[in-house]
Design an enzyme around this catalytic site. Structure first.
Site, short mmCIF file in Angstrom:
data_model
loop_
_atom_site.label_atom_id
_atom_site.label_comp_id
_atom_site.label_asym_id
_atom_site.label_seq_id
_atom_site.Cartn_x
_atom_site.Cartn_y
_atom_site.Cartn_z
N THR A 282 6.87 -6.40 7.92
CA THR A 282 5.96 -6.34 9.07
C THR A 282 5.79 -7.74 9.62
O THR A 282 5.24 -8.62 8.96
CB THR A 282 4.61 -5.74 8.65
OG1 THR A 282 4.87 -4.48 8.07
CG2 THR A 282 3.68 -5.57 9.84
N ASN B 86 -1.04 0.98 11.87
CA ASN B 86 -1.95 0.61 10.78
C ASN B 86 -3.35 0.29 11.30
O ASN B 86 -4.35 0.66 10.67
CB ASN B 86 -1.38 -0.56 9.98
CG ASN B 86 -0.38 -0.08 8.94
OD1 ASN B 86 -0.29 1.11 8.67
ND2 ASN B 86 0.36 -0.99 8.36
N CYS C 15 -1.47 -3.55 3.16
CA CYS C 15 -1.08 -3.43 4.58
C CYS C 15 -2.24 -3.53 5.55
O CYS C 15 -2.23 -4.39 6.44
CB CYS C 15 -0.35 -2.12 4.81
SG CYS C 15 1.23 -2.05 4.01
N GLU D 110 8.43 0.06 8.59
CA GLU D 110 8.31 0.97 7.45
C GLU D 110 6.89 1.50 7.39
O GLU D 110 5.94 0.74 7.50
CB GLU D 110 8.63 0.17 6.18
CG GLU D 110 8.64 0.98 4.94
CD GLU D 110 9.52 2.20 5.10
OE1 GLU D 110 10.73 2.04 5.24
OE2 GLU D 110 8.97 3.33 5.11
N PHE D 111 6.75 2.81 7.23
CA PHE D 111 5.41 3.39 7.21
C PHE D 111 5.04 3.94 5.84
O PHE D 111 4.13 4.74 5.71
CB PHE D 111 5.30 4.49 8.26
CG PHE D 111 5.57 3.99 9.66
CD1 PHE D 111 4.58 3.32 10.36
CD2 PHE D 111 6.81 4.16 10.25
CE1 PHE D 111 4.81 2.84 11.64
CE2 PHE D 111 7.06 3.69 11.54
CZ PHE D 111 6.06 3.03 12.24
N LEU D 112 5.80 3.56 4.80
CA LEU D 112 5.53 4.21 3.51
C LEU D 112 4.24 3.73 2.88
O LEU D 112 3.84 2.59 3.02
CB LEU D 112 6.71 4.09 2.56
CG LEU D 112 7.33 2.75 2.21
CD1 LEU D 112 6.53 2.05 1.14
CD2 LEU D 112 8.74 3.00 1.75
N ARG E 156 -4.22 -5.72 -4.45
CA ARG E 156 -4.40 -6.55 -3.26
C ARG E 156 -5.53 -5.99 -2.39
O ARG E 156 -5.57 -4.81 -2.10
CB ARG E 156 -3.09 -6.63 -2.47
CG ARG E 156 -2.13 -7.61 -3.14
CD ARG E 156 -0.81 -7.63 -2.46
NE ARG E 156 -0.03 -6.45 -2.81
CZ ARG E 156 1.20 -6.21 -2.34
NH1 ARG E 156 1.75 -7.04 -1.49
NH2 ARG E 156 1.86 -5.14 -2.72
N GLU F 4 1.93 3.30 -0.62
CA GLU F 4 2.09 3.16 -2.06
C GLU F 4 1.57 4.44 -2.70
O GLU F 4 0.61 5.03 -2.24
CB GLU F 4 1.29 1.96 -2.56
CG GLU F 4 1.87 0.67 -2.05
CD GLU F 4 1.14 -0.55 -2.58
OE1 GLU F 4 0.46 -0.46 -3.61
OE2 GLU F 4 1.26 -1.59 -1.94
C1 UDX Z 1 -0.76 2.08 4.50
C2 UDX Z 1 -0.20 3.01 5.58
O1 UDX Z 1 -0.67 4.35 5.35
C3 UDX Z 1 1.30 2.96 5.60
O2 UDX Z 1 1.81 3.78 6.64
C4 UDX Z 1 1.69 1.52 5.85
O3 UDX Z 1 3.03 1.33 6.04
C5 UDX Z 1 1.15 0.64 4.72
O4 UDX Z 1 -0.26 0.78 4.70
P1 UDX Z 1 -1.17 2.13 1.87
O5 UDX Z 1 -1.78 0.77 2.04
O6 UDX Z 1 -0.21 2.33 0.75
O7 UDX Z 1 -0.39 2.56 3.21
O8 UDX Z 1 -2.38 3.15 1.66
P2 UDX Z 1 -3.10 4.35 2.43
O9 UDX Z 1 -2.93 5.60 1.65
O10 UDX Z 1 -2.75 4.40 3.85
O11 UDX Z 1 -4.64 3.89 2.27
C6 UDX Z 1 -5.11 2.67 2.83
C7 UDX Z 1 -6.56 2.43 2.47
O12 UDX Z 1 -7.44 3.28 3.20
C8 UDX Z 1 -6.90 2.62 1.00
O13 UDX Z 1 -7.76 1.57 0.61
C9 UDX Z 1 -7.65 3.94 0.99
O14 UDX Z 1 -8.54 4.03 -0.09
C10 UDX Z 1 -8.37 3.88 2.32
N1 UDX Z 1 -8.72 5.21 2.90
C11 UDX Z 1 -7.72 6.07 3.26
C12 UDX Z 1 -10.04 5.53 3.13
O15 UDX Z 1 -10.97 4.77 2.82
N2 UDX Z 1 -10.33 6.73 3.73
C13 UDX Z 1 -9.35 7.60 4.12
O16 UDX Z 1 -9.69 8.66 4.67
C14 UDX Z 1 -8.01 7.27 3.86
#
Ligand code: UDX
Length: 459
Positions: free
Chosen positions: A128, A234, A286, A162-164, A354, A166
């Protein structure tokens, strides 16, 4: 017939490894490069350097289609495409630090200089990076080429964000909602479409997903738009969470229930039901970094203030503080109180710490004189290394709860929904209190076990 490409992936982090293994899975020949020798030798023995459900087994199935090396230069000569997936950490002013990307680009330039390739090397940015980095990478490749030759290098640049997520990275990589590619030439877009064909058409063999197969949208844009699209996606998701957290605070004030509100608004298809779980907010590798980078891009423009993004971050920071105020409201002073943090990773199914709220909350509690104990199904050891002194990590949830004045659910691991609450209540200091930072547990079940329950956004 699907064309088989020789692909190099530079940077064996989460994105790089999952990308490399997925491309190998759909039939391409992949070499993954990383300068960290320890990480590479672990990988060659099949050990994955992070926790990602199912990924170890998946990697093992790649066989000879997936190789590892620490040598970037020789591999560049052998491949059709290079994916840059190195990390872009957050710099001091919030902007993305591109030094790893720059090193890779220059090296590619040095190798390409004077090499007479039949087809241009396609250099794909998957890290990114700020808008404009595609051009920056091109410039650095040419700089590298000039260092050792006449500056002639046969390459094309693309952005493929990339949108994956973790925890579900493999699934997101093989069954994505969309694939986005930005490039300034048709040839590059066509090559990437051909590379991803088995995923676009969902024609690869898999036992992973029982869904009926439908074609995956392949979105093509110019370079800058693809780069912006990743940040915007994001930032929008982070905004959605901060929005529901703002509503959740208002629900508490007026006596409404945020769960019912979120359910009701989520059914409107223009809103959608996902990412509307209220609680202590977002963290991870992210959202915090990307929202900060987007804000810092905006601040580069004299006189422009990204007001919405500023508020999204402020709301998120305030949510962490609400945990402390909820504890103070119930326990009064926190001095000498034992507080248990259930969950330490930033979200379930990962050991990633992180921007994990647990560390911020532990720090705040510690400085208020509380004794903080933490338990996590997988991130315990990593936390011990990150937080000496401020948090005692134990490896059993009941041991963590013994003698606690309060427990805080920081991460919504499934394991916590299955806790023996009666046992927890009998071990905790009386009267026991649970602050549910993720609204993950059932209020009635917790209260039936004699534990006071405080969630987020309930009147
Ligand atoms: C995210 C994006 O979803 C992904 O597309 C991008 O490429 C990388 O960043 P990730 O950081 O792995 O992925 O986690 P994600 O499942 O999206 O959750 C992000 C944060 O939001 C977490 O801290 C989670 O606890 C929080 N969250 C998520 C909430 O507080 N409420 C929600 O309803 C959903």
């Amino acid at each position: 017939m699907t064309e088989k490409y020789r692909v190099m992936v530079v940077g064996c982090g989460h994105v790089g490894l999952v990308t490399g293994a997925s491309l190998a899975h759909i039939g391409h020949q992949v070499v993954c490069v990383d300068k960290n020798e320890e990480r590479l030798s672990a990988l060659t023995e099949g050990r994955v350097p992070f926790y990602e459900p199912g990924f170890g087994e998946f990697l093992a199935q790649s066989g000879s289609r997936l190789q590892f090396t620490t040598e970037l230069a020789p591999a560049v000569r052998e491949v059709d495409m290079v994916f840059i997936t190195v990390d872009t950490p957050q710099g001091k002013d919030g902007s993305a630090d591109l030094s790893n990307v720059a090193t890779v680009a220059r090296t590619i330039g040095r190798v390409l200089s004077g090499s007479h390739r039949e087809h241009p090397l396609i250099v794909v940015n998957k890290s990114t990076v700020p808008v404009g980095s595609g051009d920056y990478v091109s410039m650095l490749i040419r700089d590298g080429a000039e260092e050792v030759g006449d500056g002639n290098a046969n390459f094309l640049v693309a952005s493929n964000p990339e949108f994956l997520r973790e925890g579900t990275a493999l699934y997101d990589s093989l069954f994505p909602d969309r694939i986005v590619v930005g490039a300034d030439s048709r040839e590059t877009l066509d090559s990437l479409r051909a590379l991803y064909k088995p995923i676009i058409e969902q024609s690869f063999s898999t036992e992973l997903d029982p869904r009926p197969k439908v074609a995956i949208p392949f979105v093509t844009t110019d370079l800058a738009s693809a780069e912006m699209l990743k940040y915007a996606a994001n930032a929008f998701l982070a905004t959605k969470i901060s929005f529901i957290n703002e509503i959740s605070n208002l629900c508490e004030m007026v006596g409404a229930d945020v769960g019912s509100v979120a359910y009701g608004i989520g059914l409107d298809r223009r809103i959608g039901s996902r990412f509307l779980s209220a609680g202590i907010g977002w963290g991870g590798s992210c959202f915090p970094k990307d929202v900060a980078a987007l804000r810092s891009m905006a601040y580069e423009y004299e006189g422009y203030q990204p007001m919405l993004l500023d508020a999204v971050v402020a709301v998120n920071e305030r949510q962490r503080k609400h945990v402390i105020s909820k504890l103070q409201r119930e326990l009064h002073t926190l001095k000498g109180k034992r507080i248990t943090l259930l969950g330490l990773s930033f979200k379930p199914n990962t050991d990633d710490l992180r921007e994990a709220p647990s560390l911020k909350i532990a720090h705040a509690l510690h400085s208020l004189g509380a004794r903080v104990v933490g338990y996590d199904p997988v991130a315990g050891k990593a936390t011990m290394m990150r937080s000496p002194g401020m948090l005692k990590v134990v490896f059993d949830p009941y041991e963590a709860l013994a003698g606690a004045h309060a427990a805080v659910v920081v991460t919504d691991w499934d394991e916590f929904r299955a806790l023996d609450l009666e046992r927890a209540a009998s071990l905790m200091h009386k009267p026991p209190l649970l602050v549910d930072g993720r609204n993950a547990l059932d209020v009635r079940e917790v209260e039936a076990a004699g534990i006071r329950y405080r969630g987020f956004g309930h009147g």
